[in-house]
Design a protein around this motif. Structure first.
Motif, PDB file in Angstrom:
ATOM      1  N   LEU A  29     161.902 151.573  24.597  1.00  0.00           N
ATOM      2  CA  LEU A  29     162.401 152.923  24.329  1.00  0.00           C
ATOM      3  C   LEU A  29     163.845 152.925  23.825  1.00  0.00           C
ATOM      4  CD1 LEU A  29     160.936 154.714  27.480  1.00  0.00           C
ATOM      5  CD2 LEU A  29     160.037 154.734  25.150  1.00  0.00           C
ATOM      6  N   GLY A  30     164.452 151.749  23.769  1.00  0.00           N
ATOM      7  CA  GLY A  30     165.844 151.678  23.326  1.00  0.00           C
ATOM      8  C   GLY A  30     166.798 152.346  24.299  1.00  0.00           C
ATOM      9  N   ILE A  31     166.479 152.263  25.584  1.00  0.00           N
ATOM     10  CA  ILE A  31     167.275 152.956  26.606  1.00  0.00           C
ATOM     11  C   ILE A  31     168.303 152.032  27.217  1.00  0.00           C
ATOM     12  CG2 ILE A  31     167.153 153.911  28.949  1.00  0.00           C
ATOM     13  CD1 ILE A  31     164.614 155.307  28.135  1.00  0.00           C
ATOM     14  N   ARG A  32     169.516 152.498  27.232  1.00  0.00           N
ATOM     15  CA  ARG A  32     170.576 151.869  28.006  1.00  0.00           C
ATOM     16  C   ARG A  32     170.960 152.856  29.096  1.00  0.00           C
ATOM     17  NH1 ARG A  32     174.905 148.968  23.920  1.00  0.00           N
ATOM     18  NH2 ARG A  32     173.510 147.322  23.131  1.00  0.00           N
ATOM     19  N   PRO A  33     170.718 152.518  30.348  1.00  0.00           N
ATOM     20  CA  PRO A  33     171.011 153.465  31.436  1.00  0.00           C
ATOM     21  C   PRO A  33     172.435 153.980  31.358  1.00  0.00           C
ATOM     22  CG  PRO A  33     169.841 151.557  32.273  1.00  0.00           C
ATOM     23  CD  PRO A  33     170.195 151.247  30.844  1.00  0.00           C
ATOM     24  N   THR A  34     172.602 155.299  31.538  1.00  0.00           N
ATOM     25  CA  THR A  34     173.917 155.912  31.425  1.00  0.00           C
ATOM     26  C   THR A  34     174.395 156.453  32.760  1.00  0.00           C
ATOM     27  OG1 THR A  34     173.106 158.141  30.938  1.00  0.00           O
ATOM     28  CG2 THR A  34     173.335 156.623  29.081  1.00  0.00           C
ATOM     29  N   LYS A  35     175.703 156.337  33.001  1.00  0.00           N
ATOM     30  CA  LYS A  35     176.285 156.907  34.216  1.00  0.00           C
ATOM     31  C   LYS A  35     176.242 158.429  34.173  1.00  0.00           C
ATOM     32  CE  LYS A  35     179.431 153.167  35.492  1.00  0.00           C
ATOM     33  NZ  LYS A  35     180.849 152.803  35.764  1.00  0.00           N
ATOM     34  N   ASN A  40     169.744 154.855  37.312  1.00  0.00           N
ATOM     35  CA  ASN A  40     169.589 153.548  37.933  1.00  0.00           C
ATOM     36  C   ASN A  40     168.118 153.436  38.300  1.00  0.00           C
ATOM     37  OD1 ASN A  40     172.566 154.524  38.931  1.00  0.00           O
ATOM     38  ND2 ASN A  40     172.518 152.331  38.490  1.00  0.00           N
ATOM     39  N   PHE A  41     167.387 152.582  37.606  1.00  0.00           N
ATOM     40  CA  PHE A  41     165.935 152.526  37.741  1.00  0.00           C
ATOM     41  C   PHE A  41     165.526 151.589  38.868  1.00  0.00           C
ATOM     42  CE2 PHE A  41     166.579 153.308  33.066  1.00  0.00           C
ATOM     43  CZ  PHE A  41     166.224 154.647  33.100  1.00  0.00           C
ATOM     44  N   VAL A  42     164.652 152.042  39.749  1.00  0.00           N
ATOM     45  CA  VAL A  42     164.142 151.212  40.839  1.00  0.00           C
ATOM     46  C   VAL A  42     163.105 150.248  40.268  1.00  0.00           C
ATOM     47  CG1 VAL A  42     162.997 151.193  43.074  1.00  0.00           C
ATOM     48  CG2 VAL A  42     164.477 153.095  42.469  1.00  0.00           C
ATOM     49  N   HIS A  43     163.258 148.961  40.612  1.00  0.00           N
ATOM     50  CA  HIS A  43     162.298 147.978  40.099  1.00  0.00           C
ATOM     51  C   HIS A  43     161.627 147.186  41.222  1.00  0.00           C
ATOM     52  CE1 HIS A  43     165.106 144.775  41.083  1.00  0.00           C
ATOM     53  NE2 HIS A  43     166.038 145.327  40.329  1.00  0.00           N
ATOM     54  N   ASP A  44     161.821 147.588  42.452  1.00  0.00           N
ATOM     55  CA  ASP A  44     161.273 146.866  43.595  1.00  0.00           C
ATOM     56  C   ASP A  44     160.083 147.633  44.182  1.00  0.00           C
ATOM     57  OD1 ASP A  44     161.568 144.709  45.732  1.00  0.00           O
ATOM     58  OD2 ASP A  44     161.685 146.538  46.932  1.00  0.00           O
ATOM     59  N   ALA A  45     158.896 147.039  44.120  1.00  0.00           N
ATOM     60  CA  ALA A  45     157.678 147.717  44.570  1.00  0.00           C
ATOM     61  C   ALA A  45     157.705 148.008  46.063  1.00  0.00           C
ATOM     62  CB  ALA A  45     156.453 146.860  44.219  1.00  0.00           C
ATOM     63  N   ASN A  46     158.284 147.121  46.857  1.00  0.00           N
ATOM     64  CA  ASN A  46     158.326 147.356  48.309  1.00  0.00           C
ATOM     65  C   ASN A  46     159.173 148.578  48.657  1.00  0.00           C
ATOM     66  OD1 ASN A  46     156.653 145.220  49.052  1.00  0.00           O
ATOM     67  ND2 ASN A  46     158.350 143.758  49.066  1.00  0.00           N
ATOM     68  N   THR A  47     160.265 148.767  47.932  1.00  0.00           N
ATOM     69  CA  THR A  47     161.108 149.939  48.162  1.00  0.00           C
ATOM     70  C   THR A  47     160.363 151.212  47.805  1.00  0.00           C
ATOM     71  OG1 THR A  47     163.147 148.692  47.753  1.00  0.00           O
ATOM     72  CG2 THR A  47     163.261 151.083  47.488  1.00  0.00           C
ATOM     73  N   VAL A  48     159.643 151.189  46.701  1.00  0.00           N
ATOM     74  CA  VAL A  48     158.871 152.354  46.273  1.00  0.00           C
ATOM     75  C   VAL A  48     157.797 152.689  47.306  1.00  0.00           C
ATOM     76  CG1 VAL A  48     157.247 153.169  44.544  1.00  0.00           C
ATOM     77  CG2 VAL A  48     159.339 152.032  43.822  1.00  0.00           C
ATOM     78  N   PRO A  68     162.148 161.127  37.042  1.00  0.00           N
ATOM     79  CA  PRO A  68     161.229 160.002  37.242  1.00  0.00           C
ATOM     80  C   PRO A  68     161.609 158.756  36.461  1.00  0.00           C
ATOM     81  CG  PRO A  68     160.272 161.621  35.758  1.00  0.00           C
ATOM     82  CD  PRO A  68     161.506 162.244  36.332  1.00  0.00           C
ATOM     83  N   GLY A  69     162.446 158.921  35.452  1.00  0.00           N
ATOM     84  CA  GLY A  69     162.883 157.755  34.691  1.00  0.00           C
ATOM     85  C   GLY A  69     161.721 157.051  34.020  1.00  0.00           C
ATOM     86  N   LEU A  70     161.581 155.754  34.295  1.00  0.00           N
ATOM     87  CA  LEU A  70     160.527 154.953  33.683  1.00  0.00           C
ATOM     88  C   LEU A  70     159.208 155.053  34.433  1.00  0.00           C
ATOM     89  CD1 LEU A  70     162.714 151.844  32.843  1.00  0.00           C
ATOM     90  CD2 LEU A  70     161.796 153.502  31.208  1.00  0.00           C
ATOM     91  N   VAL A 208     172.391 147.466  38.699  1.00  0.00           N
ATOM     92  CA  VAL A 208     172.818 147.550  40.097  1.00  0.00           C
ATOM     93  C   VAL A 208     173.972 148.541  40.200  1.00  0.00           C
ATOM     94  CG1 VAL A 208     173.767 146.281  42.057  1.00  0.00           C
ATOM     95  CG2 VAL A 208     172.107 145.183  40.545  1.00  0.00           C
ATOM     96  N   PRO A 209     173.844 149.596  41.007  1.00  0.00           N
ATOM     97  CA  PRO A 209     174.934 150.578  41.131  1.00  0.00           C
ATOM     98  C   PRO A 209     176.099 150.001  41.929  1.00  0.00           C
ATOM     99  CG  PRO A 209     173.202 151.080  42.687  1.00  0.00           C
ATOM    100  CD  PRO A 209     172.688 149.936  41.856  1.00  0.00           C
ATOM    101  N   ASN A 210     177.250 150.624  41.803  1.00  0.00           N
ATOM    102  CA  ASN A 210     178.421 150.155  42.559  1.00  0.00           C
ATOM    103  C   ASN A 210     178.616 150.945  43.844  1.00  0.00           C
ATOM    104  OD1 ASN A 210     179.287 152.563  41.532  1.00  0.00           O
ATOM    105  ND2 ASN A 210     180.945 151.722  40.277  1.00  0.00           N
ATOM    106  N   VAL A 211     177.560 151.644  44.278  1.00  0.00           N
ATOM    107  CA  VAL A 211     177.594 152.388  45.538  1.00  0.00           C
ATOM    108  C   VAL A 211     176.314 152.097  46.320  1.00  0.00           C
ATOM    109  CG1 VAL A 211     179.051 154.264  44.666  1.00  0.00           C
ATOM    110  CG2 VAL A 211     176.559 154.432  44.479  1.00  0.00           C
ATOM    111  N   ASP A 212     176.382 152.302  47.626  1.00  0.00           N
ATOM    112  CA  ASP A 212     175.195 152.150  48.459  1.00  0.00           C
ATOM    113  C   ASP A 212     174.343 153.415  48.384  1.00  0.00           C
ATOM    114  OD1 ASP A 212     175.815 149.562  49.455  1.00  0.00           O
ATOM    115  OD2 ASP A 212     177.266 150.463  50.827  1.00  0.00           O
TER     116      ASP A 212
END
Length: 291
Positions: A29-35, A40-48, A68-70, A208-212
Motif C-alpha cells: 500500500l506504500g504506507i509509512r506509519p505516521t505519528k 503503530n500496527f500490532v503484528h503479534d498474534a498472541n497479543t491480538v 483498524p489499520g492493516l 516500535v513506539p517510544n511509549v508504553d
C-alpha cells in the motif's frame, strides 16, 4: 499456506497477521506509519488473541473497531463477533481492509463493514447496526476524546476494551485522590466503570513506539444524575483548569463569583476548600443540581 497464525472458531479458521504480513501489506500500500495519525500496527498474534479474549465479546455483539489499520485486530474479532464495523480515517487502509478480511478470514468476511470516517465525528446514524462493544487499538493522541465521544454518541455501546498509552490508561481508570485523577477519569466515570486490564509490551508493534501501552476495559453504567451532562462537564473542566486552586476559586468563573461558588458548594454538601481531585462524578453532578 499463507503466513500467519490460525485462529480457530467452531472448526473454522481465520489467519492472523504476523510481522511479515504486516510489512508486506504496508509495502503493497506504500504506507509509512505516521505519528500524526498515531499509526503503530500490532503484528503479534498472541497479543491480538489476548485483547479479544479480555474484551469478552459475545456472538450477539456488534463490535466497533476504531483505526483498524492493516487489520490485525479485525481478523481476530470477525470469528467471535456477530458483526464488526471498522471506522478508518485513512482511505487507503479503509479500501484495503475488506480484501484483507476476504483473504485471511474468508468464512467471516461478510461480517465486516468499513466506514471511512473520523471517529471523532461519527454519529449513531452512520452505523447500519448499532454497536454494542468497542474494541480498538486507539491512536494515542486522540484516545480519550474518541472514547468519550463514542460513549456519548452511542448509548448502545455497553462494554469495551481499548489499547492506549499506558499513562492515558492510568488516568482514565484513576480514582479520586490518585495523583493522575483528572478530567479523563471524571468524564469517563459519567458513562462507565473503567479499569486497567493489563500492560502491552512495545515490541508487539511496528514501528516500535517510544511509549508504553496498556489496556483499559469499561462497562456502561447509568449516569449518576439527571443534570445536563454538558453542564456537569463544564464544572469538571473548570475544577481542573487550575488544579492548585480550591473549588471556591476554581469555580468562581462558572458560578459568577467566588462567593456564589462557595454558596453552591455548601448547598451541595462539598467543602469549598476542597480541590477537584477529591470529588467523584456524582459530586460534580450535585453541584449542577443545586446551582
Amino acid at each position: 499456506m499463507r503466513a500467519g497464525t490460525f485462529f480457530d472458531v467452531d472448526d473454522q479458521q481465520a489467519t492472523l497477521l504476523g510481522p511479515a504480513d504486516v510489512r508486506r501489506l504496508a509495502g503493497e500500500l506504500g504506507i509509512r506509519p505516521t505519528k500524526k495519525l498515531g499509526q503503530n500496527f500490532v503484528h503479534d498474534a498472541n497479543t491480538v488473541r489476548r485483547i479479544v479474549s479480555a474484551a469478552s465479546i459475545r456472538p450477539e455483539d456488534v463490535v466497533l473497531e476504531v483505526g483498524p489499520g492493516l487489520g490485525s485486530l479485525t481478523l481476530a474479532l470477525l470469528p467471535v463477533a456477530g458483526a464488526v464495523t471498522a471506522v478508518e480515517i485513512d482511505p487507503v487502509l479503509a479500501g484495503r481492509l475488506p480484501r484483507t478480511a476476504a483473504e485471511y478470514a474468508p468464512a467471516f468476511a461478510d461480517r465486516l463493514r468499513v466506514v471511512e470516517a473520523d471517529a471523532l465525528r461519527v454519529r449513531a446514524d452512520d452505523f447500519a447496526a448499532a454497536p454494542t462493544a468497542l474494541v480498538a487499538n486507539l491512536p494515542y493522541n486522540v484516545a480519550v476524546p474518541v472514547v468519550l465521544h463514542l460513549l456519548a454518541e452511542l448509548p448502545t455501546l455497553r462494554h469495551g476494551l481499548v489499547m492506549v498509552q499506558s499513562e492515558v490508561a492510568e488516568r482514565m481508570a484513576a480514582e479520586p485522590g490518585n495523583r493522575v485523577y483528572g478530567v479523563p477519569s471524571v468524564k469517563a466515570a459519567w458513562f462507565a466503570d473503567v479499569r486497567r486490564a493489563g500492560p502491552v509490551p512495545r515490541n508487539v508493534f511496528w514501528p516500535v513506539p517510544n511509549v508504553d501501552s496498556g489496556l483499559v476495559a469499561f462497562e456502561r453504567v447509568e449516569p449518576p444524575s439527571t443534570a445536563p451532562r454538558r453542564e456537569v462537564f463544564r464544572v469538571v473542566d473548570a475544577a481542573f483548569a487550575q488544579r492548585r486552586k480550591t473549588l471556591r476559586g476554581a469555580l468562581s468563573g462558572w458560578a459568577g463569583s467566588a462567593a456564589r461558588a462557595e454558596e453552591v458548594l455548601r448547598a451541595a454538601g462539598i467543602d469549598p476548600t476542597a480541590r477537584g481531585e477529591q470529588l467523584r462524578i456524582a459530586d460534580f453532578a450535585r453541584i449542577v443540581e443545586v446551582a
